[in-house]
Design an enzyme around this catalytic site. Sequence first.
Site, short mmCIF file in Angstrom:
data_model
loop_
_atom_site.label_atom_id
_atom_site.label_comp_id
_atom_site.label_asym_id
_atom_site.label_seq_id
_atom_site.Cartn_x
_atom_site.Cartn_y
_atom_site.Cartn_z
N ASP A 67 6.72 -10.73 2.41
CA ASP A 67 8.10 -9.88 2.12
C ASP A 67 8.85 -9.23 3.24
O ASP A 67 8.49 -9.11 4.34
CB ASP A 67 7.71 -8.77 1.16
CG ASP A 67 6.56 -7.85 1.60
OD1 ASP A 67 6.15 -7.91 2.66
OD2 ASP A 67 5.89 -7.25 0.75
N ASN A 136 -0.14 1.15 -6.76
CA ASN A 136 0.36 0.86 -8.20
C ASN A 136 0.00 -0.43 -8.41
O ASN A 136 0.21 -0.94 -9.66
CB ASN A 136 1.85 1.14 -8.46
CG ASN A 136 2.51 0.36 -7.53
OD1 ASN A 136 2.09 -0.53 -6.76
ND2 ASN A 136 3.96 0.34 -7.62
N HIS A 138 0.46 -3.08 -6.90
CA HIS A 138 1.21 -4.28 -6.30
C HIS A 138 0.63 -5.07 -5.25
O HIS A 138 -0.14 -4.63 -4.63
CB HIS A 138 2.61 -3.72 -6.12
CG HIS A 138 2.76 -3.08 -4.66
ND1 HIS A 138 4.01 -2.01 -4.33
CD2 HIS A 138 2.09 -3.05 -3.54
CE1 HIS A 138 3.62 -1.61 -3.22
NE2 HIS A 138 2.47 -2.15 -2.64
N GLU A 143 6.02 -5.48 -8.05
CA GLU A 143 5.84 -4.18 -8.69
C GLU A 143 5.10 -4.24 -10.13
O GLU A 143 5.36 -5.50 -10.64
CB GLU A 143 6.99 -3.27 -8.65
CG GLU A 143 7.50 -2.91 -7.19
CD GLU A 143 6.82 -2.05 -6.48
OE1 GLU A 143 5.71 -1.89 -6.82
OE2 GLU A 143 7.58 -1.32 -5.48
P1 PGA Z 1 -0.67 -0.06 2.91
O1 PGA Z 1 0.26 -0.85 1.75
O2 PGA Z 1 -1.35 -0.82 3.74
O3 PGA Z 1 0.28 0.56 3.76
O4 PGA Z 1 -1.37 0.87 2.05
C1 PGA Z 1 -0.36 -1.97 1.20
C2 PGA Z 1 0.69 -2.36 0.12
O5 PGA Z 1 1.47 -1.72 -0.38
O6 PGA Z 1 0.46 -3.48 -0.37
#
Ligand code: PGA
Length: 251
Positions: A67, A136, A138, A143
């Site tokens: 992304d 959450n 995702h 999302e």
């Molecule tokens: P993080 O993010 O590794 O910074 O916890 C993971 C994600 O949001 O997919």
Amino acid sequence: MRIQILKNAGEVSRAAACFIVNRISKNPRLVLGLATGSTPQGTYAELVRMHRQGDVSFADVVTFNLDEYLGLSGDHPQSYRHFMNGTLFSGIDIKPANTHVPNGTARDPNAECEAYEQRIIAAGGVDLWLLGIGQNGHVAFNEPGSAAGSRTRVVDLSESTIAANSDGRFFSRPEDVPRRALTAGMGTVADARALLMLATGEKKAEALRRAIDGTPSPDCPASLLQGHRDFTVICDELAASLLGDAARGGK
Ligand code: PGA
């Protein structure tokens, strides 16, 4: 699904890097999907170390990132292109032309998303996609509510993701976080021949429980990957703390 529970984040990083290096040794032309965020940083540091030590060459590896923030150019310090150049690509022998990140400043972002899917197809599909998981549930910027068959597209970030990304690790204020992003879809991710998901820390425990032990649902996009034919999860004790016995024993 294979689940490996290790003592701490350092062990997760080392195991993930060895997993990737092993796949590259079997296929030096590996098409490798990558993720950004705090979780894979240790893995990337370990890959750079292993490369410097002569354990792995990325000369023929092709990468696709999940992304990019809409509106951020590759030289913006918070862009995911900039993150990847700094944490991994500049430390290994990968050809810059073989590294793909969605273009956050494409004049037509929807066309860029379609072209990204085409680039993945032209490369022969992703062999192994390294993934994180959001608090959450995702995966990338898919999302809650994202469909299992979703493809690369422009999406709105949820308020919880904006909050998670403005805790000072990346952005210091919520108003600085872009509101939209280009993200590979859940279908794009599931098409990869193998998946490697990493999760560390207690903040990820509930999301990991829903992803592994919950009923598959778009409410927790990571759970939609449960049926994947080659799915490995490597996590630490804290992230695994809410998993049931079946998951702890591997399933
Ligand atoms: P993080 O993010 O590794 O910074 O916890 C993971 C994600 O949001 O997919």
